[in-house]
Structures are given as structure tokens and as C-alpha cells.
Design an enzyme around this catalytic site. Structure first.
Site, PDB file in Angstrom:
ATOM      1  N   ASP A 231      25.448 -81.427  36.527  1.00 15.35           N
ATOM      2  CA  ASP A 231      25.289 -80.114  35.687  1.00 15.35           C
ATOM      3  C   ASP A 231      25.321 -78.866  36.305  1.00 15.35           C
ATOM      4  O   ASP A 231      25.403 -77.598  36.390  1.00 15.35           O
ATOM      5  CB  ASP A 231      24.733 -79.496  34.642  1.00 15.35           C
ATOM      6  N   GLU A 232      24.518 -79.656  38.071  1.00 11.47           N
ATOM      7  CA  GLU A 232      24.541 -78.005  38.817  1.00 11.47           C
ATOM      8  C   GLU A 232      25.803 -79.062  40.242  1.00 11.47           C
ATOM      9  O   GLU A 232      25.457 -79.794  40.651  1.00 11.47           O
ATOM     10  CB  GLU A 232      23.132 -78.397  39.064  1.00 11.47           C
TER      11      GLU A 232
ATOM     12  N   ASP B 230      24.895 -73.750  37.453  1.00  7.63           N
ATOM     13  CA  ASP B 230      23.898 -74.570  36.449  1.00  7.63           C
ATOM     14  C   ASP B 230      24.679 -74.521  35.418  1.00  7.63           C
ATOM     15  O   ASP B 230      24.462 -73.501  34.915  1.00  7.63           O
ATOM     16  CB  ASP B 230      22.673 -74.260  37.378  1.00  7.63           C
TER      17      ASP B 230
END
Length: 430
Positions: A121-122, A26
Site C-alpha cells: 500500500d505504499e 500511502d
């Protein structure tokens, strides 16, 4: 419970009691970190990212320096400025976030294959063989963090969670930020989970938390002690039972999904809110849907329009037609739906527009006979013209050629980054 053999059984050589299967990464305060990476002068300072430059919009990201001073995602810009004099505000740059996202994926792939991109973003990676042991898994995580910092940007920190199930790996990634690495071992569960609130798990939002509280579940210990059947009752379906298995370290089988629609929406700037200007936005979003359909190899069999008036009223209309990716046909449907909604609109201004293509079909597939008529066949001249238009805009820039007069809109209209969808680079040119 039935499970995939390759994800449930570990070779005895790679068993140390941890039963680690997933590494979840993350990125920390990603949009704000991207802004700081691109502007060295604002590194280490409180920064927020906003969708448009206005004191009346809200932050969609905040740097850790801003969070430390009480400003977070969802804080109104005006309020944020009052809390932090000298706050740095930057407008979102979705194209840049996608560019850096792709560079981050390249660095992860140098260490371990990416199993799935979960959001901008993960990402999650499957651990195999000796990677399932705690020491090698930790080493993998640290290598990934270093490669991103060294080869993509020193401001792009990430937190990593390593655990037996994807749910627990995601939860672990949230437990230490920024630049954290947390391991949740099977033989130590529930362990550190007991220090969390129940709504810190993905899948437990506000309404589910209230539902759990109603049946006397307020702590993670009480959540952990529930039975699979009890969770199924509270969740009102199989998702509750699946959550129980994931919480206890076993991944439930994944459900295959198929694309059913394509959606583009836009919150209008003040000068575009009068109805006569808002119609142009609806047409622009529809044209973008058509361009995206053709690029992805789809056709649609219907269109839906949603409007939110400046005073909060909500209107919507939908229509069906023979499947097509012809923007001219779609714009005709858009005009008809717009007229239906505009007649019912009480106020003179529109705040938000969402256009959705329905009933998608792969371009090479034959449509259902019901509703298919010769009149619905695509006009070859239209499709040739649209193909040329798409090529010109991809090569020379968006809106170099438009259907009808161009609408003055934000450069990233319709290419926003949603939680579970990352725009492809060509979308920024459609």
C-alpha cells in the site's frame, strides 16, 4: 557525504527553495478499504480484516470508522466486538489486494513513473524538472488521488507526502489521513516536524526510541539538533549518520541487496495443530518453496524449519545440501528436520511453522565446488515431473496435483503479504 548526482543537484530553473525530490503515496486503511470497495453494503461502517475467522485472532486492518470507535490494527477480535456491537469482520483476501495494488500502480504510472514499490500500500515516485516546484508537485499528487478514486474505486483513498528526501516524504504522507497531501519544504525545515513524536519517523521503533531517550533525546527538536556523528554513536553504525542526512532533506546512497532466502510460514488452525497433522503443513510449505524457486529461476542449498509449540516453546533445525530446486529432495530434508524437532517438542501441538530455503543461487550459475558431488545432481525425471505439476496447478488451480496426500489448509497459505514483499499472482496457485 557522497551522493548520486541525479538526486542531489536540481536545475536552477526548478529551484524555489522547496528542493522537492520525492512523492510518497500511502493508501489509507488499505485492506479494510478494499473490503468496503468490494461490498457497497459495508461502506461507511466499522470494518476490520482478520487473517482467519476467529474471536481470538487480531485485526490486521481497521477502517477509519472502526478506528474512530477505538479499534485499531492489533486489537483482538473479541475485544473489538465488545467495543463495537455489530462490528463487521472480514477475512483477508491477499489475492484481491495484489490485484487492486496492480491497478493502482497503473493509474499512478499514467501521471508519473513509480520509482519503487515499498509495500502493498505504499509507493514512491521521483520528481524531476518542473515537478520539483511546489505547485506542480501538489497538482501531481491531487491528480494521482483522483485517478485512483475514479478508475480503481471510490473507497480507495490515499495520502501523499512530498519532500526533499524519501524519509521526509514518507513522514509527510502519515501527517494527514485520510486523503491528505502534505508538503515539507527544505527552506521550512524542521517546521511541522516539530509537532511529531520521535517514533513517528520510519527507523525509530520502540528500542531505538528508548536508546534515544537514554541519551536525553525526547523531542524532534532535540533529534534535529543532534550531529551526524552523535547519531552514528546512538545508532551504533552508519545507519545513524544516514538517518541524520535523510532527516535534514538529503538522501543517503542506497545499499544494493541480493536475495538470500525464500520463506513461507503459517499459523495453524486448531484442527491442524496436533503434531501428526502439523507435519503435513510443513511439507506443504516446503513444496510451495520448491515451486516458487523454479518459477523464479533459483535453486537453494539448504533448508531451515522453525516450530512454535502451542505452549510457546520454540524449536528449529537446519541442513545443507547440493543446490537444487527438486521438491522431492527438499521434502526429504523437511522430513529429516521435522523428525529432529518433533523429538524435542514437549507438548503435542504446534501453533506455527516457518520453512526457509537458504543459500540461494540463480539456476544458471555454477555452484561452489565445495560440497558439490555427483550424487547431488538433480534427477532429470524429477524435474520434468515437477515442471508438469507446476503447469497443471497454475492452469487448473492450486493442489490439483500434489506430492503426497493434500493437507486441508487455508487457501492463501504461504502467500501472505509481508511488509516489504508483495506476492506475485502465480503464488496464489502454487
Amino acid at each position: 557525504m557522497a551522493q548520486n548526482a541525479d538526486t542531489t543537484e536540481l536545475d536552477e530553473r526548478w529551484r524555489d527553495g522547496a528542493e522537492l525530490r520525492w512523492l510518497y503515496l500511502d493508501m489509507n486503511s488499505y485492506f479494510a478499504s478494499c473490503a468496503q470497495q468490494d461490498e457497497p453494503a459495508i461502506r461507511g461502517k466499522p470494518v476490520i480484516v482478520v487473517p482467519v475467522m476467529s474471536d481470538y485472532t487480531c485485526a490486521i486492518a481497521a477502517s477509519y470508522q472502526a478506528k474512530a470507535l477505538g479499534v485499531k490494527t492489533g486489537t483482538q477480535v473479541k475485544e473489538a466486538r465488545e467495543k463495537i456491537p455489530g462490528l463487521i469482520v472480514r477475512e483477508a483476501r491477499p489475492d484481491r489486494y495484489v490485484e487492486l495494488h496492480n491497478k493502482i500502480l497503473e493509474q499512478i504510472d499514467h501521471v508519473i513513473p513509480v520509482e519503487k514499490v515499498c509495500s502493498i500500500d505504499e509507493v514512491v515516485c521521483r520528481l524531476m524538472g518542473p515537478q520539483c516546484l511546489e505547485a506542480p508537485a501538489r497538482a501531481l499528487g491531487h491528480r494521482i488521488q483522483r485517478r485512483i478514486l475514479e478508475n480503481v474505486g471510490e473507497c480507495l483513498t490515499s495520502s501523499i507526502g512530498i519532500a526533499p528526501s524519501r524519509l521526509l516524504a514518507k513522514t509527510a504522507a502519515d501527517m494527514k489521513k485520510p486523503l491528505g497531501l502534505t508538503v515539507l519544504r527544505q527552506d521550512q525545515l524542521p517546521g511541522a516536524l516539530l509537532d511529531l513524536d520521535i517514533d513517528e519517523f520510519a527507523g525509530i521503533g520502540r528500542s531505538m526510541k528508548m536508546r534515544l531517550n537514554k541519551v536525553g533525546v525526547e523531542t524532534v527538536r532535540e533529534l534535529w539538533d543532534m550531529s551526524p556523528s552523535r547519531m552514528r554513536q546512538v545508532w551504533r553504525g552508519i545507519m545513524g549518520e544516514n538517518f541524520w542526512y535523510a532527516l535534514h532533506g538529503t538522501d543517503p546512497p542506497e545499499i544494493e541487496t541480493h536475495r538470500a532466502s525464500i520463506t513461507h510460514g503459517h499459523v495453524l488452525a486448531q484442527e491442524l495443530r496436533p503434531v501428526e497433522h502439523a507435519r503435513g503443513v510443513a511439507r506443504r510449505l516446503t513444496a510451495k518453496c520448491g515451486s516458487r524457486l523454479r518459477r523464479m529461476g533459483y535453486k537453494c542449498g539448504g533448508l531451515h524449519i522453525y516450530l512454535r509449540g502451542a505452549d510457546g516453546e520454540k524449536l528449529e533445525a537446519a541442513t545443507r545440501f547440493a543446490v537444487t530446486s527438486d521438491s522431492f529432495r527438499m521434502l526429504q530434508a523437511c522430513d529429516e528436520l521435522w523428525a529432529q524437532c518433533a523429538r524435542k517438542l514437549k507438548g503435542p501441538r504446534v501453533k506455527q511453522i516457518v520453512v526457509t530455503c537458504l543459500h540461494l543461487l540463480e539456476a544458471g550459475m555454477k555452484p561452489d565446488l565445495f560440497g558439490w558431488t555427483p550424487e547431488g545432481e538433480e534427477d532429470g525425471r524429477h524435474m520434468n515431473l515437477l515442471s508438469a505439476l507446476d503447469g497443471i496447478n497454475q492452469r487448473f488451480g492450486k493442489d490439483k496435483v500434489t506430492i503426497g496426500p493434500p493437507t486441508k489448509m487455508h487457501g492463501f497459505v504461504g502467500a501472505k503479504i509481508a511488509f516489504n514483499r508483495i506476492p506475485e499472482q502465480p503464488e496464489f496457485w502454487e
